[in-house]
Design a protein around this motif. Sequence first.
Motif, PDB file in Angstrom:
ATOM      1  N   SER A   1     -20.235  25.147 -65.998  1.00  0.00           N
ATOM      2  CA  SER A   1     -21.146  24.690 -67.047  1.00  0.00           C
ATOM      3  C   SER A   1     -20.338  24.200 -68.245  1.00  0.00           C
ATOM      4  O   SER A   1     -19.207  24.646 -68.464  1.00  0.00           O
ATOM      5  N   ASP A   2     -20.933  23.305 -69.028  1.00  0.00           N
ATOM      6  CA  ASP A   2     -20.296  22.890 -70.287  1.00  0.00           C
ATOM      7  C   ASP A   2     -20.716  23.809 -71.431  1.00  0.00           C
ATOM      8  O   ASP A   2     -20.206  23.687 -72.542  1.00  0.00           O
ATOM      9  N   ALA A   3     -21.664  24.695 -71.167  1.00  0.00           N
ATOM     10  CA  ALA A   3     -22.148  25.594 -72.222  1.00  0.00           C
ATOM     11  C   ALA A   3     -21.057  26.606 -72.571  1.00  0.00           C
ATOM     12  O   ALA A   3     -20.141  26.850 -71.785  1.00  0.00           O
ATOM     13  N   LEU A   4     -21.146  27.169 -73.765  1.00  0.00           N
ATOM     14  CA  LEU A   4     -20.156  28.139 -74.235  1.00  0.00           C
ATOM     15  C   LEU A   4     -20.856  29.437 -74.628  1.00  0.00           C
ATOM     16  O   LEU A   4     -22.019  29.416 -75.070  1.00  0.00           O
ATOM     17  N   PHE A   5     -20.138  30.549 -74.509  1.00  0.00           N
ATOM     18  CA  PHE A   5     -20.675  31.870 -74.846  1.00  0.00           C
ATOM     19  C   PHE A   5     -20.086  32.300 -76.190  1.00  0.00           C
ATOM     20  O   PHE A   5     -18.866  32.500 -76.294  1.00  0.00           O
ATOM     21  N   PRO A   6     -20.911  32.431 -77.242  1.00  0.00           N
ATOM     22  CA  PRO A   6     -20.378  32.858 -78.549  1.00  0.00           C
ATOM     23  C   PRO A   6     -20.163  34.377 -78.574  1.00  0.00           C
ATOM     24  O   PRO A   6     -21.097  35.140 -78.354  1.00  0.00           O
ATOM     25  N   VAL A   7     -18.936  34.782 -78.861  1.00  0.00           N
ATOM     26  CA  VAL A   7     -18.612  36.218 -78.839  1.00  0.00           C
ATOM     27  C   VAL A   7     -18.979  36.836 -80.184  1.00  0.00           C
ATOM     28  O   VAL A   7     -18.655  36.292 -81.243  1.00  0.00           O
ATOM     29  N   ARG A   8     -19.643  37.998 -80.127  1.00  0.00           N
ATOM     30  CA  ARG A   8     -20.000  38.699 -81.374  1.00  0.00           C
ATOM     31  C   ARG A   8     -19.025  39.839 -81.659  1.00  0.00           C
ATOM     32  O   ARG A   8     -18.373  39.861 -82.683  1.00  0.00           O
ATOM     33  N   ARG A   9     -18.920  40.774 -80.735  1.00  0.00           N
ATOM     34  CA  ARG A   9     -17.978  41.899 -80.889  1.00  0.00           C
ATOM     35  C   ARG A   9     -17.381  42.224 -79.527  1.00  0.00           C
ATOM     36  O   ARG A   9     -17.940  41.831 -78.491  1.00  0.00           O
ATOM     37  N   ILE A  10     -16.261  42.949 -79.531  1.00  0.00           N
ATOM     38  CA  ILE A  10     -15.648  43.376 -78.265  1.00  0.00           C
ATOM     39  C   ILE A  10     -15.542  44.896 -78.270  1.00  0.00           C
ATOM     40  O   ILE A  10     -14.804  45.474 -79.083  1.00  0.00           O
ATOM     41  N   PHE A  11     -16.299  45.524 -77.389  1.00  0.00           N
ATOM     42  CA  PHE A  11     -16.213  46.973 -77.190  1.00  0.00           C
ATOM     43  C   PHE A  11     -15.429  47.246 -75.908  1.00  0.00           C
ATOM     44  O   PHE A  11     -15.466  46.441 -74.969  1.00  0.00           O
ATOM     45  N   CYS A  12     -14.727  48.367 -75.871  1.00  0.00           N
ATOM     46  CA  CYS A  12     -13.941  48.730 -74.686  1.00  0.00           C
ATOM     47  C   CYS A  12     -14.214  50.192 -74.352  1.00  0.00           C
ATOM     48  O   CYS A  12     -14.380  51.017 -75.264  1.00  0.00           O
ATOM     49  N   VAL A  13     -14.232  50.484 -73.059  1.00  0.00           N
ATOM     50  CA  VAL A  13     -14.402  51.866 -72.587  1.00  0.00           C
ATOM     51  C   VAL A  13     -13.031  52.402 -72.205  1.00  0.00           C
ATOM     52  O   VAL A  13     -12.266  51.714 -71.526  1.00  0.00           O
ATOM     53  N   GLY A  14     -12.721  53.619 -72.631  1.00  0.00           N
ATOM     54  CA  GLY A  14     -11.429  54.223 -72.289  1.00  0.00           C
ATOM     55  C   GLY A  14     -11.543  55.091 -71.054  1.00  0.00           C
ATOM     56  O   GLY A  14     -12.567  55.741 -70.824  1.00  0.00           O
ATOM     57  N   ARG A  15     -10.495  55.079 -70.223  1.00  0.00           N
ATOM     58  CA  ARG A  15     -10.330  56.002 -69.101  1.00  0.00           C
ATOM     59  C   ARG A  15     -11.586  56.116 -68.236  1.00  0.00           C
ATOM     60  O   ARG A  15     -12.144  57.201 -68.063  1.00  0.00           O
ATOM     61  N   ASN A  16     -11.988  54.983 -67.650  1.00  0.00           N
ATOM     62  CA  ASN A  16     -13.223  54.957 -66.858  1.00  0.00           C
ATOM     63  C   ASN A  16     -12.966  54.983 -65.353  1.00  0.00           C
ATOM     64  O   ASN A  16     -13.897  54.801 -64.577  1.00  0.00           O
ATOM     65  N   TYR A  17     -11.714  55.154 -64.951  1.00  0.00           N
ATOM     66  CA  TYR A  17     -11.393  55.316 -63.523  1.00  0.00           C
ATOM     67  C   TYR A  17     -10.568  56.603 -63.431  1.00  0.00           C
ATOM     68  O   TYR A  17      -9.596  56.789 -64.199  1.00  0.00           O
ATOM     69  N   ALA A  18     -10.920  57.482 -62.479  1.00  0.00           N
ATOM     70  CA  ALA A  18     -10.320  58.825 -62.435  1.00  0.00           C
ATOM     71  C   ALA A  18      -8.798  58.768 -62.305  1.00  0.00           C
ATOM     72  O   ALA A  18      -8.084  59.475 -63.029  1.00  0.00           O
ATOM     73  N   GLU A  19      -8.285  57.927 -61.391  1.00  0.00           N
ATOM     74  CA  GLU A  19      -6.828  57.885 -61.186  1.00  0.00           C
ATOM     75  C   GLU A  19      -6.105  57.424 -62.454  1.00  0.00           C
ATOM     76  O   GLU A  19      -5.014  57.885 -62.776  1.00  0.00           O
ATOM     77  N   HIS A  20      -6.715  56.477 -63.167  1.00  0.00           N
ATOM     78  CA  HIS A  20      -6.095  56.009 -64.409  1.00  0.00           C
ATOM     79  C   HIS A  20      -6.131  57.105 -65.473  1.00  0.00           C
ATOM     80  O   HIS A  20      -5.149  57.306 -66.197  1.00  0.00           O
ATOM     81  N   ALA A  21      -7.250  57.832 -65.561  1.00  0.00           N
ATOM     82  CA  ALA A  21      -7.324  58.930 -66.542  1.00  0.00           C
ATOM     83  C   ALA A  21      -6.195  59.920 -66.256  1.00  0.00           C
ATOM     84  O   ALA A  21      -5.505  60.379 -67.170  1.00  0.00           O
ATOM     85  N   ARG A  22      -5.954  60.204 -64.959  1.00  0.00           N
ATOM     86  CA  ARG A  22      -4.880  61.160 -64.602  1.00  0.00           C
ATOM     87  C   ARG A  22      -3.515  60.591 -64.969  1.00  0.00           C
ATOM     88  O   ARG A  22      -2.659  61.304 -65.480  1.00  0.00           O
ATOM     89  N   GLU A  23      -3.303  59.277 -64.697  1.00  0.00           N
ATOM     90  CA  GLU A  23      -1.972  58.723 -65.003  1.00  0.00           C
ATOM     91  C   GLU A  23      -1.703  58.715 -66.511  1.00  0.00           C
ATOM     92  O   GLU A  23      -0.557  58.677 -66.943  1.00  0.00           O
ATOM     93  N   MET A  24      -2.798  58.786 -67.314  1.00  0.00           N
ATOM     94  CA  MET A  24      -2.626  58.849 -68.770  1.00  0.00           C
ATOM     95  C   MET A  24      -2.587  60.305 -69.260  1.00  0.00           C
ATOM     96  O   MET A  24      -2.599  60.568 -70.466  1.00  0.00           O
ATOM     97  N   GLY A  25      -2.606  61.269 -68.302  1.00  0.00           N
ATOM     98  CA  GLY A  25      -2.450  62.677 -68.666  1.00  0.00           C
ATOM     99  C   GLY A  25      -3.749  63.362 -69.059  1.00  0.00           C
ATOM    100  O   GLY A  25      -3.729  64.363 -69.767  1.00  0.00           O
TER     101      GLY A  25
END
Length: 229
Positions: free
Chosen positions: A19-43
């Motif tokens: 598409s030629d349309a564009l998505f205007p970004v308002r804010r960027i939120f992020c979730v931390g440690r949402n996969y079990a193996e990654h949570a473990r690798e981060m201690g």
Amino acid sequence: MSNLVFPAPAPTLLPIAGSDALFPVRRIFCVGRNYAEHAREMGNDPDREPPFFFTKPTDAAMTSGLTLPFPVVTQNLHHEAELVVAIGTGGADIAAEDADAHIWGYAAGNDLTRRDIQGDAKALRRPWDMGKGFDASAIIGLLHPAAQTGPMAAGRITCKVDGDLRQSGDLSEMIWPTDQIIAFLSKLVSLAPGDLIMTGTPAGVGPIQNGQTCKVEIEGLSPASVTYR
Ligand SMILES: CC(=O)CC(=O)C(=O)O
């Protein structure tokens, strides 16, 4: 004639697949440690944590395929492959069963992290915004409308650096799936059209060096890649 003291910042606009349309970004939120193996690798213990959130500046969002200068003040830039949810209809206190109706679309993303700065801040029990919310810290692939993809509850997610596989997982392994994320987050803030949610990363996070190309791929979506030079 304008009464602004300087020109208002340009909106952050992201391209949409097919598409030629564009998505205007308002804010960027992020979730931390949402996969079990990654949570473990981060201690951390994935069984004992409710979801938690952090943010990046809106203009940290970069389209895929760019060659960018290596981020400043880090000797340990990490890739984090993530599914990005793009909100089309806002609201507060959204029930998980209604969440899909608020999703405009999806993209592959890279939640770039200055791990050394984040680690130092954690050790000092200070906020780690400068480890996560720096310039060009969110690489976002082309957005795909949910009307075309359907709900993204499963699908392979990978990250390669110069072609070497570094992260590999499946969206079905998320501890908190996208509907639960939206339900939790919309209790904390009112979501609005244009908000992006980076939904956490599988195990295998690691360094990217100057001169390398990092590519995140998710089944059914366009890749999110960046080259540093
Ligand atoms: C909280 C982290 O440093 C890792 C992270 O962002 C994640 O997705 O997990």
